[in-house]
Design a protein around this motif. Sequence first.
Motif, mmCIF file in Angstrom:
data_model
loop_
_atom_site.group_PDB
_atom_site.id
_atom_site.type_symbol
_atom_site.label_atom_id
_atom_site.label_comp_id
_atom_site.label_asym_id
_atom_site.label_seq_id
_atom_site.Cartn_x
_atom_site.Cartn_y
_atom_site.Cartn_z
ATOM 1 N N LEU A 182 0.694 -1.139 -0.091
ATOM 2 C CA LEU A 182 -0.007 0.000 0.012
ATOM 3 C C LEU A 182 0.861 1.537 -0.112
ATOM 4 O O LEU A 182 0.681 2.169 -0.628
ATOM 5 N N ASP A 183 2.031 1.007 0.860
ATOM 6 C CA ASP A 183 2.990 2.264 0.773
ATOM 7 C C ASP A 183 3.714 2.457 -0.769
ATOM 8 O O ASP A 183 3.827 3.599 -1.199
ATOM 9 N N LEU A 184 3.736 1.339 -1.163
ATOM 10 C CA LEU A 184 4.208 1.254 -2.691
ATOM 11 C C LEU A 184 3.240 1.943 -3.670
ATOM 12 O O LEU A 184 3.875 2.757 -4.554
ATOM 13 N N VAL A 185 2.094 1.763 -3.575
ATOM 14 C CA VAL A 185 1.070 2.531 -4.270
ATOM 15 C C VAL A 185 1.062 3.928 -4.150
ATOM 16 O O VAL A 185 1.020 4.831 -4.994
ATOM 17 N N ARG A 186 0.934 4.358 -3.055
ATOM 18 C CA ARG A 186 1.051 5.782 -2.293
ATOM 19 C C ARG A 186 1.950 6.510 -3.013
ATOM 20 O O ARG A 186 2.130 7.732 -3.391
ATOM 21 N N SER A 187 3.219 5.854 -2.943
ATOM 22 C CA SER A 187 4.500 6.524 -3.302
ATOM 23 C C SER A 187 4.720 6.520 -4.775
ATOM 24 O O SER A 187 5.415 7.483 -5.392
ATOM 25 N N GLY A 188 4.050 5.589 -5.701
ATOM 26 C CA GLY A 188 4.215 5.608 -7.130
ATOM 27 C C GLY A 188 5.348 5.218 -7.342
ATOM 28 O O GLY A 188 6.013 5.376 -8.696
ATOM 29 N N ASP A 189 5.865 3.973 -6.590
ATOM 30 C CA ASP A 189 7.241 3.661 -6.834
ATOM 31 C C ASP A 189 7.052 2.309 -7.759
ATOM 32 O O ASP A 189 5.974 1.812 -7.892
ATOM 33 N N ILE A 190 8.111 1.716 -8.048
ATOM 34 C CA ILE A 190 8.171 0.366 -8.655
ATOM 35 C C ILE A 190 9.365 -0.460 -7.762
ATOM 36 O O ILE A 190 10.221 -0.181 -7.439
ATOM 37 N N LEU A 191 8.988 -1.868 -7.433
ATOM 38 C CA LEU A 191 9.896 -2.557 -6.725
ATOM 39 C C LEU A 191 10.132 -3.846 -7.588
ATOM 40 O O LEU A 191 9.290 -4.451 -8.226
ATOM 41 N N VAL A 192 11.398 -4.152 -7.465
ATOM 42 C CA VAL A 192 12.054 -5.259 -8.009
ATOM 43 C C VAL A 192 12.694 -6.135 -6.939
ATOM 44 O O VAL A 192 13.846 -5.613 -6.278
ATOM 45 N N VAL A 193 12.282 -7.422 -6.821
ATOM 46 C CA VAL A 193 13.065 -8.176 -5.991
ATOM 47 C C VAL A 193 13.485 -9.438 -6.778
ATOM 48 O O VAL A 193 12.760 -10.201 -7.239
ATOM 49 N N GLU A 194 14.717 -9.735 -6.730
ATOM 50 C CA GLU A 194 15.380 -10.662 -7.439
ATOM 51 C C GLU A 194 15.193 -12.061 -6.674
ATOM 52 O O GLU A 194 15.056 -13.382 -7.224
ATOM 53 N N ASP A 195 15.017 -11.970 -5.297
ATOM 54 C CA ASP A 195 14.836 -13.347 -4.635
ATOM 55 C C ASP A 195 14.033 -12.969 -3.426
ATOM 56 O O ASP A 195 14.500 -12.156 -2.539
ATOM 57 N N VAL A 196 12.845 -13.495 -3.632
ATOM 58 C CA VAL A 196 11.811 -13.020 -2.459
ATOM 59 C C VAL A 196 12.128 -13.457 -1.024
ATOM 60 O O VAL A 196 11.775 -12.994 0.159
ATOM 61 N N ALA A 197 12.969 -14.571 -0.921
ATOM 62 C CA ALA A 197 13.367 -15.397 0.168
ATOM 63 C C ALA A 197 14.229 -14.188 1.058
ATOM 64 O O ALA A 197 14.470 -14.410 2.287
ATOM 65 N N GLN A 198 14.837 -13.204 0.075
ATOM 66 C CA GLN A 198 15.962 -12.426 0.991
ATOM 67 C C GLN A 198 14.998 -11.063 1.321
ATOM 68 O O GLN A 198 15.831 -10.138 1.614
ATOM 69 N N HIS A 199 13.698 -11.226 1.212
ATOM 70 C CA HIS A 199 12.885 -9.754 1.294
ATOM 71 C C HIS A 199 12.154 -9.906 2.554
ATOM 72 O O HIS A 199 11.201 -10.876 2.350
ATOM 73 N N PRO A 200 12.193 -8.910 3.424
ATOM 74 C CA PRO A 200 11.245 -9.230 4.521
ATOM 75 C C PRO A 200 9.988 -8.822 4.405
ATOM 76 O O PRO A 200 8.911 -9.461 5.298
ATOM 77 N N PHE A 201 9.527 -8.270 3.316
ATOM 78 C CA PHE A 201 7.857 -7.998 3.357
ATOM 79 C C PHE A 201 7.261 -8.502 2.152
ATOM 80 O O PHE A 201 6.084 -8.449 1.877
ATOM 81 N N VAL A 202 8.184 -9.323 1.454
ATOM 82 C CA VAL A 202 7.487 -9.817 0.368
ATOM 83 C C VAL A 202 7.257 -11.304 0.513
ATOM 84 O O VAL A 202 8.052 -12.248 0.914
ATOM 85 N N THR A 203 5.957 -12.116 0.631
ATOM 86 C CA THR A 203 5.510 -13.231 1.409
ATOM 87 C C THR A 203 4.775 -13.835 0.419
ATOM 88 O O THR A 203 3.507 -13.698 0.334
ATOM 89 N N PRO A 204 5.213 -14.731 -0.623
ATOM 90 C CA PRO A 204 4.197 -15.249 -1.455
ATOM 91 C C PRO A 204 3.187 -16.210 -0.765
ATOM 92 O O PRO A 204 3.545 -16.545 0.227
ATOM 93 N N SER A 205 2.189 -16.201 -1.320
ATOM 94 C CA SER A 205 0.959 -17.075 -0.747
ATOM 95 C C SER A 205 1.343 -18.462 -0.830
ATOM 96 O O SER A 205 2.208 -18.889 -1.711
ATOM 97 N N PRO A 206 0.574 -19.200 -0.088
ATOM 98 C CA PRO A 206 0.698 -20.627 -0.177
ATOM 99 C C PRO A 206 0.793 -21.260 -1.518
ATOM 100 O O PRO A 206 -0.486 -20.841 -2.197
ATOM 101 N N ARG A 207 1.619 -22.029 -1.841
ATOM 102 C CA ARG A 207 1.672 -22.611 -3.591
ATOM 103 C C ARG A 207 1.702 -21.480 -4.394
ATOM 104 O O ARG A 207 1.350 -21.408 -5.753
ATOM 105 N N GLY A 208 2.081 -20.345 -3.942
ATOM 106 C CA GLY A 208 2.392 -19.149 -4.868
ATOM 107 C C GLY A 208 3.424 -19.421 -6.004
ATOM 108 O O GLY A 208 3.305 -19.095 -7.157
ATOM 109 N N GLY A 209 4.386 -20.210 -5.694
ATOM 110 C CA GLY A 209 5.414 -20.860 -6.679
ATOM 111 C C GLY A 209 6.205 -19.851 -7.391
ATOM 112 O O GLY A 209 6.419 -19.615 -8.601
ATOM 113 N N TYR A 210 6.635 -18.462 -6.691
ATOM 114 C CA TYR A 210 7.461 -17.664 -7.397
ATOM 115 C C TYR A 210 8.545 -17.164 -6.341
ATOM 116 O O TYR A 210 8.636 -17.279 -5.207
ATOM 117 N N ALA A 211 9.756 -16.923 -7.071
ATOM 118 C CA ALA A 211 10.890 -16.523 -6.362
ATOM 119 C C ALA A 211 11.497 -15.281 -6.807
ATOM 120 O O ALA A 211 12.332 -14.534 -5.964
#
Length: 262
Positions: A182-211
């Motif tokens: 929500l803060d990302l939308v409000r700021s108008g930014d773009i986020l790039v996460v090469e490895d979600v396992a290393q990012h504290p706020f990106v949490t794939p849903s169960p069976r999300g299947g993405y890295a």
Amino acid sequence: MSSSRTQAVRSRLRATLGEVGLTTTSTSAAVAAFLLGAVAGKSTGSHRRWLLLAGAVCVAAGVLAGWLQRRRDSARVQTAREVAEEAQEEFGLTLNGALAPLTSYLGEMAVALTTAERRAVGGRLAQAAVDAAVRVTTPSARSAFYRLDARGHALVREAYAGRPTPPRTSFVSGTSDGNFVLDLVRSGDILVVEDVAQHPFVTPSPRGGYATVIAAAVNAGSERIGLLTVDAPAVGELGGTDVEVVRVLANLLGAGLAESER
């Protein structure tokens, strides 16, 4: 193994063996010429002449092998350049094909007479945007558009495309990942996460299947509309070109959806 793949493997093997052969020939010829010259310096008469002649032949063989190797390297560079040009042309055609529906819907939006008509076109525009994101980025991609609710407290999935497993349905305030996007939308930014396992706020849903994931705010000026995401199963599978594509799609989507509410 298919015949075409077998032929490709054989071709690469022949090319590798040929390169090794030229390198070996060039090195061996230089070593042989040096040794023959050293021996010839201690010899006399016809024996010395034959040694010098053999050394000259070795030098010539080394020069020829080096020339052939440089020619092969030049041909390889030319082939790589041609492949790159073909890939660039193919990407351009793919991008044009992916953007065609969006530009068409933007045209429909401009002539729609009522809000209901514009909202209907807006729905088709959102689906076209996620379809384009999947088509232009990577074959294993999945894309989703989340619209910001009227209170600005949640992002609700409105359209998605790509891998068959659906992405999560919403992000809500009061959760770590919800507050983050929500803060990302409000700021108008773009986020790039090469490895979600290393990012504290990106949490794939169960069976999300993405890295790896790209998330771009969908806005029009100061108007906050939503979030466009693209994810892929492998770490680092989405690159710099994909980021720019998502940015363009988010901007087009923002312009169209802002118009749909007028």
